[in-house]
Design a protein around this motif. Structure first.
Motif, PDB file in Angstrom:
ATOM      1  N   SER A  78       3.314  -2.524   1.960  1.00  0.00           N
ATOM      2  CA  SER A  78       2.287  -3.426   2.167  1.00  0.00           C
ATOM      3  C   SER A  78       1.067  -2.691   2.846  1.00  0.00           C
ATOM      4  CB  SER A  78       2.838  -4.276   3.447  1.00  0.00           C
ATOM      5  OG  SER A  78       3.199  -3.735   4.750  1.00  0.00           O
ATOM      6  N   SER A  79       1.118  -1.296   2.820  1.00  0.00           N
ATOM      7  CA  SER A  79       0.124  -0.486   3.568  1.00  0.00           C
ATOM      8  C   SER A  79       0.141   0.952   3.122  1.00  0.00           C
ATOM      9  CB  SER A  79       0.026  -0.787   5.063  1.00  0.00           C
ATOM     10  OG  SER A  79      -0.995   0.365   5.478  1.00  0.00           O
ATOM     11  N   ALA A  80      -0.716   1.372   2.333  1.00  0.00           N
ATOM     12  CA  ALA A  80      -0.752   2.881   1.983  1.00  0.00           C
ATOM     13  C   ALA A  80      -1.076   3.756   2.946  1.00  0.00           C
ATOM     14  CB  ALA A  80      -2.100   3.161   1.066  1.00  0.00           C
ATOM     15  N   ASN A  81      -1.641   3.464   4.308  1.00  0.00           N
ATOM     16  CA  ASN A  81      -2.015   4.149   5.294  1.00  0.00           C
ATOM     17  C   ASN A  81      -1.226   3.442   6.692  1.00  0.00           C
ATOM     18  OD1 ASN A  81      -3.754   5.722   3.858  1.00  0.00           O
ATOM     19  ND2 ASN A  81      -5.519   4.306   4.319  1.00  0.00           N
ATOM     20  N   THR A  82      -0.109   3.240   6.415  1.00  0.00           N
ATOM     21  CA  THR A  82       0.837   2.837   7.648  1.00  0.00           C
ATOM     22  C   THR A  82       0.665   3.590   8.900  1.00  0.00           C
ATOM     23  OG1 THR A  82       2.429   1.693   6.179  1.00  0.00           O
ATOM     24  CG2 THR A  82       2.904   2.112   8.155  1.00  0.00           C
ATOM     25  N   GLY A 146       0.817  -5.915  18.956  1.00  0.00           N
ATOM     26  CA  GLY A 146       1.675  -6.900  18.430  1.00  0.00           C
ATOM     27  C   GLY A 146       2.278  -6.847  17.299  1.00  0.00           C
ATOM     28  N   SER A 147       1.794  -5.957  16.563  1.00  0.00           N
ATOM     29  CA  SER A 147       2.184  -5.635  15.289  1.00  0.00           C
ATOM     30  C   SER A 147       3.590  -4.735  15.057  1.00  0.00           C
ATOM     31  CB  SER A 147       1.047  -4.877  14.346  1.00  0.00           C
ATOM     32  OG  SER A 147       1.571  -4.745  13.156  1.00  0.00           O
ATOM     33  N   THR A 148       4.261  -4.935  14.111  1.00  0.00           N
ATOM     34  CA  THR A 148       5.334  -4.033  13.897  1.00  0.00           C
ATOM     35  C   THR A 148       5.448  -3.472  12.492  1.00  0.00           C
ATOM     36  OG1 THR A 148       6.848  -5.701  14.873  1.00  0.00           O
ATOM     37  CG2 THR A 148       8.019  -4.157  13.442  1.00  0.00           C
ATOM     38  N   ILE A 149       5.745  -2.009  12.336  1.00  0.00           N
ATOM     39  CA  ILE A 149       5.763  -1.343  11.167  1.00  0.00           C
ATOM     40  C   ILE A 149       6.786  -1.499  10.554  1.00  0.00           C
ATOM     41  CG2 ILE A 149       5.823   1.158  10.167  1.00  0.00           C
ATOM     42  CD1 ILE A 149       3.737   1.884  12.173  1.00  0.00           C
ATOM     43  N   ARG A 150       7.205  -2.206   9.368  1.00  0.00           N
ATOM     44  CA  ARG A 150       8.531  -2.511   8.724  1.00  0.00           C
ATOM     45  C   ARG A 150       8.465  -2.504   7.402  1.00  0.00           C
ATOM     46  NH1 ARG A 150      11.951  -5.797  11.496  1.00  0.00           N
ATOM     47  NH2 ARG A 150       9.887  -6.788  12.590  1.00  0.00           N
ATOM     48  N   GLY A 151       9.381  -2.049   6.649  1.00  0.00           N
ATOM     49  CA  GLY A 151       9.549  -2.001   5.341  1.00  0.00           C
ATOM     50  C   GLY A 151      10.065  -0.412   4.597  1.00  0.00           C
ATOM     51  N   SER A 152      10.246  -0.230   3.614  1.00  0.00           N
ATOM     52  CA  SER A 152      10.530   0.993   2.796  1.00  0.00           C
ATOM     53  C   SER A 152       9.798   1.996   3.209  1.00  0.00           C
ATOM     54  CB  SER A 152      11.034   0.753   1.598  1.00  0.00           C
ATOM     55  OG  SER A 152      11.451   2.125   0.948  1.00  0.00           O
ATOM     56  N   SER A 153       9.733   3.126   3.879  1.00  0.00           N
ATOM     57  CA  SER A 153       8.626   3.981   4.020  1.00  0.00           C
ATOM     58  C   SER A 153       8.801   5.342   3.111  1.00  0.00           C
ATOM     59  CB  SER A 153       8.664   4.348   5.668  1.00  0.00           C
ATOM     60  OG  SER A 153       9.856   5.050   5.902  1.00  0.00           O
ATOM     61  N   ILE A 154       7.430   5.672   2.541  1.00  0.00           N
ATOM     62  CA  ILE A 154       7.577   6.897   2.084  1.00  0.00           C
ATOM     63  C   ILE A 154       6.732   7.934   2.952  1.00  0.00           C
ATOM     64  CG2 ILE A 154       6.587   8.104  -0.004  1.00  0.00           C
ATOM     65  CD1 ILE A 154       7.330   5.659  -1.499  1.00  0.00           C
ATOM     66  N   ILE A 155       7.251   8.996   3.434  1.00  0.00           N
ATOM     67  CA  ILE A 155       6.330   9.746   4.125  1.00  0.00           C
ATOM     68  C   ILE A 155       6.269  11.352   3.291  1.00  0.00           C
ATOM     69  CG2 ILE A 155       6.557  11.407   6.273  1.00  0.00           C
ATOM     70  CD1 ILE A 155       8.535   9.167   7.591  1.00  0.00           C
ATOM     71  N   ILE A 156       4.862  11.511   3.148  1.00  0.00           N
ATOM     72  CA  ILE A 156       4.269  12.725   2.502  1.00  0.00           C
ATOM     73  C   ILE A 156       3.881  13.855   3.639  1.00  0.00           C
ATOM     74  CG2 ILE A 156       2.943  13.367   0.545  1.00  0.00           C
ATOM     75  CD1 ILE A 156       5.409  11.850  -0.376  1.00  0.00           C
ATOM     76  N   GLN A 161      -1.579   9.587   0.542  1.00  0.00           N
ATOM     77  CA  GLN A 161      -1.250   8.140  -0.391  1.00  0.00           C
ATOM     78  C   GLN A 161      -2.299   7.337  -0.176  1.00  0.00           C
ATOM     79  OE1 GLN A 161       3.316   7.288   0.155  1.00  0.00           O
ATOM     80  NE2 GLN A 161       2.975   8.571   2.200  1.00  0.00           N
ATOM     81  N   ASP A 162      -2.668   6.990  -1.486  1.00  0.00           N
ATOM     82  CA  ASP A 162      -3.825   5.794  -1.593  1.00  0.00           C
ATOM     83  C   ASP A 162      -3.016   4.687  -2.454  1.00  0.00           C
ATOM     84  OD1 ASP A 162      -6.107   6.908  -0.534  1.00  0.00           O
ATOM     85  OD2 ASP A 162      -6.685   7.806  -2.427  1.00  0.00           O
ATOM     86  N   SER A 163      -1.808   4.788  -2.716  1.00  0.00           N
ATOM     87  CA  SER A 163      -0.768   3.939  -2.860  1.00  0.00           C
ATOM     88  C   SER A 163       0.413   4.173  -2.388  1.00  0.00           C
ATOM     89  CB  SER A 163      -1.040   3.635  -4.533  1.00  0.00           C
ATOM     90  OG  SER A 163      -0.341   4.648  -5.391  1.00  0.00           O
ATOM     91  N   HIS A 164       1.610   3.264  -2.602  1.00  0.00           N
ATOM     92  CA  HIS A 164       2.715   3.737  -1.930  1.00  0.00           C
ATOM     93  C   HIS A 164       3.695   4.747  -2.727  1.00  0.00           C
ATOM     94  CE1 HIS A 164       6.528   2.837   0.292  1.00  0.00           C
ATOM     95  NE2 HIS A 164       7.019   2.349  -0.446  1.00  0.00           N
ATOM     96  N   GLY A 165       3.398   5.803  -2.259  1.00  0.00           N
ATOM     97  CA  GLY A 165       4.161   7.008  -2.894  1.00  0.00           C
ATOM     98  C   GLY A 165       3.491   7.826  -3.798  1.00  0.00           C
ATOM     99  N   GLY A 166       1.845   7.492  -4.122  1.00  0.00           N
ATOM    100  CA  GLY A 166       1.187   8.103  -5.198  1.00  0.00           C
ATOM    101  C   GLY A 166      -0.392   8.044  -4.854  1.00  0.00           C
ATOM    102  N   GLY A 167      -1.116   8.049  -5.727  1.00  0.00           N
ATOM    103  CA  GLY A 167      -2.623   7.882  -5.551  1.00  0.00           C
ATOM    104  C   GLY A 167      -3.255   9.136  -4.798  1.00  0.00           C
ATOM    105  N   PHE A 168      -2.443  10.065  -5.405  1.00  0.00           N
ATOM    106  CA  PHE A 168      -2.913  11.464  -4.637  1.00  0.00           C
ATOM    107  C   PHE A 168      -4.766  11.838  -5.112  1.00  0.00           C
ATOM    108  CE2 PHE A 168       1.602  12.730  -4.323  1.00  0.00           C
ATOM    109  CZ  PHE A 168       1.932  11.648  -3.461  1.00  0.00           C
ATOM    110  N   ASP A 169      -5.110  12.690  -4.417  1.00  0.00           N
ATOM    111  CA  ASP A 169      -6.484  13.454  -4.784  1.00  0.00           C
ATOM    112  C   ASP A 169      -6.466  14.712  -4.346  1.00  0.00           C
ATOM    113  OD1 ASP A 169      -9.165  13.780  -4.848  1.00  0.00           O
ATOM    114  OD2 ASP A 169     -10.030  12.164  -3.996  1.00  0.00           O
ATOM    115  N   SER A 170      -6.429  15.799  -5.295  1.00  0.00           N
ATOM    116  CA  SER A 170      -6.639  17.003  -4.912  1.00  0.00           C
ATOM    117  C   SER A 170      -7.657  17.403  -3.927  1.00  0.00           C
ATOM    118  CB  SER A 170      -6.821  17.746  -6.455  1.00  0.00           C
ATOM    119  OG  SER A 170      -8.154  17.505  -7.022  1.00  0.00           O
TER     120      SER A 170
END
Length: 232
Positions: A78-82, A146-156, A161-170
């Motif tokens: 739900s968020s590229a910049n969690t 009041g927010s919760t960070i929830r969901g399958s996370s990808i840590i790089i 990450q500009d998208s979930h697990g990708g969108g890399f910029d050199s």
């Protein structure tokens, strides 16, 4: 039987030219070296904890970059910049993002070619975010109460990450060395943060621990002995 250092060097060489399978290792006294600008080279970290209302994340880095670059990137579907820790060169500021909301810290002595220790804490119940830069606590800022960070996370590490697990910029990749990455699902006390910064005894992360890190290297990233300065 080959010595452990020989095996580590062989692993590093293989990872330099291919993608290494995920492994769990004690990386005490080690560092990841990112030697080449690219939009591919990165280290993916794995954790089983997938929900956070509080956290602390700490890491050390060493670079001579004079451009924007990533230091820590965690995304969910739900968020590229969690959770994002990022240096903005144009504005000379360290940025902390929580679920796409940004806080800026300016006036930091972010010198090149030296180790910097950065810790970031956030508490959903109060909405307070705080960054510690080389042991110096910075102003608390308010975001995402009041927010919760929830969901399958990808840590790089090494790419933003500009998208979930990708969108890399050199042009935003990290170049240099990184070490001692830890993450907790609670707020570390100031004493514990100082113990981390000073490399004294502290409780390893229960989300990510450098002493037992589940990671996968992709592209040109080396695992090496940490560079230290000898005392004369």
């Amino acid at each position: 039987m080959q010595p452990p250092d020989f095996k580590m060097k062989v692993l590093a060489l293989l990872c330099l030219v291919t993608t290494c399978s995920a492994v769990i290792q004690d990386l005490s006294g080690k560092m990841f070296t990112f030697p080449q600008q690219s939009n591919t080279a990165h280290v993916r970290l794995t954790t089983n904890i997938q929900a956070f209302t509080t956290f602390t994340v700490c890491h050390r880095s060493f670079t001579d970059l004079r451009r924007d670059h990533i230091l820590f990137s965690m995304s969910t579907s739900s968020s590229a910049n969690t959770i994002l820790i990022f240096w903005d060169e144009a504005n000379k500021e360290m940025e902390a993002h929580i679920k796409d909301i940004r806080a800026e810290y300016r006036g930091l002595d972010y010198k090149p070619n030296m180790w910097h220790s950065i810790c970031t804490t956030w508490d959903s119940s109060t909405g307070l975010l705080q960054m510690w830069f080389n042991g110096q606590f910075l102003i608390r800022k308010y975001m995402n109460a009041g927010s919760t960070i929830r969901g399958s996370s990808i840590i790089i590490l090494g790419q933003e990450q500009d998208s979930h697990g990708g969108g890399f910029d050199s042009k935003q990749c990290f170049l240099g060395m990184m070490s001692d990455v830890h993450m907790w699902n609670y707020i570390l006390s100031p004493c514990e943060i100082h113990n981390y910064v000073d490399d004294r005894n502290f409780t390893p992360g229960n989300v990510l621990s450098w002493k037992s890190l589940d990671f996968q290297i992709n592209g040109k990233v080396l695992t090496e002995d940490k560079v230290t300065v000898c005392s004369l």
